[in-house]
Design a protein around this motif. Structure first.
Motif, PDB file in Angstrom:
ATOM      1  N   SER A  85      32.294  30.687  35.684  1.00  0.00           N
ATOM      2  CA  SER A  85      31.988  31.609  34.584  1.00  0.00           C
ATOM      3  C   SER A  85      33.196  32.482  34.245  1.00  0.00           C
ATOM      4  O   SER A  85      33.471  32.746  33.068  1.00  0.00           O
ATOM      5  CB  SER A  85      30.794  32.494  34.968  1.00  0.00           C
ATOM      6  N   ALA A  86      33.940  32.909  35.275  1.00  0.00           N
ATOM      7  CA  ALA A  86      35.113  33.758  35.043  1.00  0.00           C
ATOM      8  C   ALA A  86      36.187  33.018  34.261  1.00  0.00           C
ATOM      9  O   ALA A  86      36.873  33.608  33.408  1.00  0.00           O
ATOM     10  CB  ALA A  86      35.672  34.257  36.380  1.00  0.00           C
ATOM     11  N   LEU A  87      36.338  31.736  34.519  1.00  0.00           N
ATOM     12  CA  LEU A  87      37.342  30.947  33.804  1.00  0.00           C
ATOM     13  C   LEU A  87      37.025  30.843  32.319  1.00  0.00           C
ATOM     14  O   LEU A  87      37.923  30.612  31.501  1.00  0.00           O
ATOM     15  CB  LEU A  87      37.455  29.554  34.420  1.00  0.00           C
ATOM     16  N   THR A  88      35.779  30.999  31.961  1.00  0.00           N
ATOM     17  CA  THR A  88      35.379  30.978  30.548  1.00  0.00           C
ATOM     18  C   THR A  88      35.286  32.381  29.951  1.00  0.00           C
ATOM     19  O   THR A  88      34.860  32.545  28.809  1.00  0.00           O
ATOM     20  CB  THR A  88      34.017  30.265  30.391  1.00  0.00           C
TER      21      THR A  88
ATOM     22  N   MET B  27      25.102  49.439  33.755  1.00  0.00           N
ATOM     23  CA  MET B  27      25.147  49.653  32.313  1.00  0.00           C
ATOM     24  C   MET B  27      24.336  48.628  31.528  1.00  0.00           C
ATOM     25  O   MET B  27      24.127  48.789  30.333  1.00  0.00           O
ATOM     26  CB  MET B  27      26.604  49.639  31.832  1.00  0.00           C
ATOM     27  N   ARG B  28      23.946  47.561  32.201  1.00  0.00           N
ATOM     28  CA  ARG B  28      23.143  46.513  31.571  1.00  0.00           C
ATOM     29  C   ARG B  28      23.820  45.949  30.327  1.00  0.00           C
ATOM     30  O   ARG B  28      23.182  45.697  29.316  1.00  0.00           O
ATOM     31  CB  ARG B  28      21.747  47.050  31.204  1.00  0.00           C
ATOM     32  N   ARG B  29      25.116  45.767  30.422  1.00  0.00           N
ATOM     33  CA  ARG B  29      25.890  45.193  29.330  1.00  0.00           C
ATOM     34  C   ARG B  29      26.805  44.116  29.886  1.00  0.00           C
ATOM     35  O   ARG B  29      27.193  44.171  31.077  1.00  0.00           O
ATOM     36  CB  ARG B  29      26.724  46.266  28.629  1.00  0.00           C
ATOM     37  N   PRO B  30      27.211  43.136  29.080  1.00  0.00           N
ATOM     38  CA  PRO B  30      28.142  42.112  29.567  1.00  0.00           C
ATOM     39  C   PRO B  30      29.450  42.737  30.047  1.00  0.00           C
ATOM     40  O   PRO B  30      30.006  43.619  29.381  1.00  0.00           O
ATOM     41  CB  PRO B  30      28.361  41.216  28.339  1.00  0.00           C
ATOM     42  N   VAL B  31      29.912  42.289  31.190  1.00  0.00           N
ATOM     43  CA  VAL B  31      31.150  42.839  31.753  1.00  0.00           C
ATOM     44  C   VAL B  31      32.323  42.570  30.823  1.00  0.00           C
ATOM     45  O   VAL B  31      33.212  43.422  30.659  1.00  0.00           O
ATOM     46  CB  VAL B  31      31.401  42.242  33.145  1.00  0.00           C
TER      47      VAL B  31
ATOM     48  N   VAL C  42      40.370  50.734  31.737  1.00  0.00           N
ATOM     49  CA  VAL C  42      39.890  49.846  32.804  1.00  0.00           C
ATOM     50  C   VAL C  42      39.962  50.545  34.153  1.00  0.00           C
ATOM     51  O   VAL C  42      39.094  50.345  35.011  1.00  0.00           O
ATOM     52  CB  VAL C  42      40.717  48.547  32.805  1.00  0.00           C
ATOM     53  N   GLY C  43      40.992  51.366  34.375  1.00  0.00           N
ATOM     54  CA  GLY C  43      41.107  52.086  35.637  1.00  0.00           C
ATOM     55  C   GLY C  43      39.957  53.041  35.867  1.00  0.00           C
ATOM     56  O   GLY C  43      39.391  53.106  36.967  1.00  0.00           O
TER      57      GLY C  43
ATOM     58  N   GLN D 239      34.452  43.185  40.575  1.00  0.00           N
ATOM     59  CA  GLN D 239      35.040  41.859  40.740  1.00  0.00           C
ATOM     60  C   GLN D 239      35.885  41.470  39.536  1.00  0.00           C
ATOM     61  O   GLN D 239      36.995  40.941  39.680  1.00  0.00           O
ATOM     62  CB  GLN D 239      33.934  40.826  40.958  1.00  0.00           C
ATOM     63  N   ALA D 240      35.373  41.726  38.353  1.00  0.00           N
ATOM     64  CA  ALA D 240      36.087  41.357  37.136  1.00  0.00           C
ATOM     65  C   ALA D 240      37.386  42.145  36.988  1.00  0.00           C
ATOM     66  O   ALA D 240      38.422  41.584  36.611  1.00  0.00           O
ATOM     67  CB  ALA D 240      35.192  41.568  35.925  1.00  0.00           C
ATOM     68  N   ILE D 241      37.346  43.447  37.297  1.00  0.00           N
ATOM     69  CA  ILE D 241      38.536  44.280  37.144  1.00  0.00           C
ATOM     70  C   ILE D 241      39.617  43.876  38.138  1.00  0.00           C
ATOM     71  O   ILE D 241      40.796  43.760  37.778  1.00  0.00           O
ATOM     72  CB  ILE D 241      38.164  45.767  37.301  1.00  0.00           C
ATOM     73  N   VAL D 242      39.228  43.656  39.389  1.00  0.00           N
ATOM     74  CA  VAL D 242      40.205  43.245  40.396  1.00  0.00           C
ATOM     75  C   VAL D 242      40.836  41.916  40.007  1.00  0.00           C
ATOM     76  O   VAL D 242      42.065  41.730  40.094  1.00  0.00           O
ATOM     77  CB  VAL D 242      39.544  43.147  41.785  1.00  0.00           C
TER      78      VAL D 242
END
Length: 305
Positions: A70-73, A82-86, A257-258, A274-277
């Motif tokens: 999923s991350a690759l896409t 927040m119940r929103r897409p990362v 982002v920070g 996970q996404a930010i790192v």
């Protein structure tokens, strides 16, 4: 050059896989995602139901493969809090962080290159010692302490600059200085060393013997070659600045982002962390790759090293 480039690309891809695996492992080991999603008041039955509903009971390698795919896409799931897409959250916050990084890098280069040139023109002089002292001071001062001192002086006492927010360009002045000043010593020392070496070379002596103006010799011939390593280092330092923006954005309340990373860590929002790192690591890996390829292009000896 093509073989070297392919080799570096493969190595960069392996580093991305390693970083993604470590990120996924550590975040899931630190916090149970089912408990984080269920909340503090959830019962054991609720947690187990969430674990099955979201697939947290599957084998680790299956969960990792699903997350990586999923991350690759560009899909990192949904934020627990927040119940929103990362991906949407990152797209909203990334411009602030990129603006801060670019401004900080520009400040570091504009300050360090002139200092390095002046120090190289008069080595072991008072000017050189002052420049080196500023270099040592820049690495000795903790970034957060320097940022807080600027807030007290320029934001509270003198009231020249805003101390929080990102509405205008003035809001980026102090954060850019605080983030960029730490990178200044490396640029300054590299510029100084490069200029001293170049100014002692044969082609510079030849240019002077031909009667070229000092300014032409200094800027067109000497500085042009001396700053090549600085350009390569700038790409790597830019990656460091993006990663170091977590502290600066938190201090100045810049909603980038920070700051999102700090919020997500404090709230145990695993998908966002996970996404930010992974995103910051990817930025650093790509910038390092670009610097390596640029060095190999400028210096063919690196390709056969």
């Amino acid at each position: 050059m093509l073989a070297y480039s392919l080799k570096r690309l493969v190595l960069a891809f392996l580093v991305v896989l390693t970083v993604s695996g470590i990120t996924f492992t550590l975040t899931n080991a630190a916090i149970d995602p089912a408990k984080a999603l269920a909340g503090e008041s959830a019962t054991a039955a609720d947690i187990e139901a969430i674990r099955k509903a979201y697939g947290f009971d599957r084998a680790y390698i299956v969960q990792y493969a699903d997350w990586l795919g999923s991350a690759l896409t560009g899909q990192f799931g949904e934020s627990f809090r927040m119940r929103r897409p990362v991906a949407t959250l990152l797209a909203e916050r990334l411009p602030v962080t990129m603006t801060l990084g670019v401004c900080a890098l520009a400040f570091a280069l504009l300050l360090s290159i002139p200092l390095g040139v002046v120090a190289a023109l008069k080595p072991n002089s008072a000017v050189d010692r002052v420049a080196l002292s500023l270099s040592v001071l820049g690495q000795a001062l903790p970034t957060f302490w320097f940022a807080l001192m600027m807030i007290i002086l320029f934001g509270v006492v003198l009231r020249w600059l805003p101390i929080s927010g990102s509405d205008t360009w003035l809001h980026f002045v102090m954060p850019s200085v605080a983030l960029g000043y730490y990178a200044t010593p490396a640029f300054m020392r590299l510029t100084r060393a490069g200029m001293i070496e170049v100014l002692a070379s044969d082609y510079i002596r030849t240019a002077r013997a031909k009667g070229l103006r000092p300014g032409t010799v200094l800027f067109k011939h000497a500085l042009r070659n001396a700053v090549i390593p600085v350009v390569s280092l700038a790409a790597v330092q830019f990656g460091f600045m993006l990663g170091g923006s977590v502290v600066i954005e938190t201090i100045f309340a810049l909603h980038g982002v920070g700051f999102l990373a700090w919020e997500s860590i404090s709230r145990s929002d695993i998908p966002v962390v996970q996404a930010i790192v992974l995103l910051i690591s990817l930025f650093y890996i790509v910038l390092t790759l670009v610097a390596d390829l640029l060095n190999a292009y400028l210096d063919p000896r690196i390709r056969v090293a």
